[in-house]
Design a protein around this motif. Structure first.
Motif: not given
Length: 174
Positions: A9-12, A64-70, A1-7
């Motif tokens: 990029k936001f997560i990235l 650190v937790f934001a980095s881990f989760l994203t 399952m892949t994310m839509p491109p906009a999402l």
């Protein structure tokens, strides 16, 4: 399952910001720890530990937790996958290790900060614990630098799982 491109990029972007910011915050934490160890003035020696506690709780832990989760969301929501490439798996495990060590260090950070507030912390008080904070911060900085390097260079090499998955996908196309 892949994310839509906009999402994706936001997560990235959130992942990059949280990862690089945590690297900077740990560098600041290390600098404060070195100031606390090296200062001859009692007030200057005590005050960094109060700041270190605030930086750790309010900045480093959330980043650190934001980095881990994203990173986890990216791995599971993109074609990179979590178990396909060694570099992705290595980043994930290193970030997990960083988060665990950080949480284990929080009691010591809080203890030194409380001692600095409540009493005159001399250069010899809690010296082993104060050295430990600096050593762990330096180690954390090295690990965060390594994960950053892995993100940029993306060394080749698929895991066995990744190789099987890749072969199955090629077989389905033929």
């Amino acid at each position: 399952m892949t994310m839509p491109p906009a999402l994706r990029k936001f997560i990235l972007v959130v992942h990059i910001i949280s990862s690089v910011s945590s690297l900077g915050a740990v560098a600041c934490f290390l600098a404060l720890g070195l100031i606390g160890l090296g200062s001859a003035d009692a007030q200057t020696a005590r005050s960094p530990y109060v700041a270190m506690d605030a930086v750790a709780r309010l900045v480093i832990v959330p980043l650190v937790f934001a980095s881990f989760l994203t990173g986890l969301v990216q791995a599971l929501g993109t074609t990179w996958g979590l178990f396909r490439y060694y570099w992705v798996l290595a980043k994930f495990l290193l970030t997990l290790l960083t988060a665990i060590v950080l949480l284990l260090q929080m009691d010591g950070i809080t203890y030194v900060a409380a001692a600095a507030v409540e009493a005159a912390l001399s250069n010899v008080d809690l010296l082993d614990l104060r050295h430990s904070l600096v050593v762990h911060a330096a180690g954390g900085l090295v690990v965060l630098l390594l994960t950053t390097v892995l993100s940029v260079y993306k060394p080749r090499g698929m895991t066995r799982y990744g190789w099987r998955k890749h072969q199955n996908q090629r077989g389905n196309r033929v």
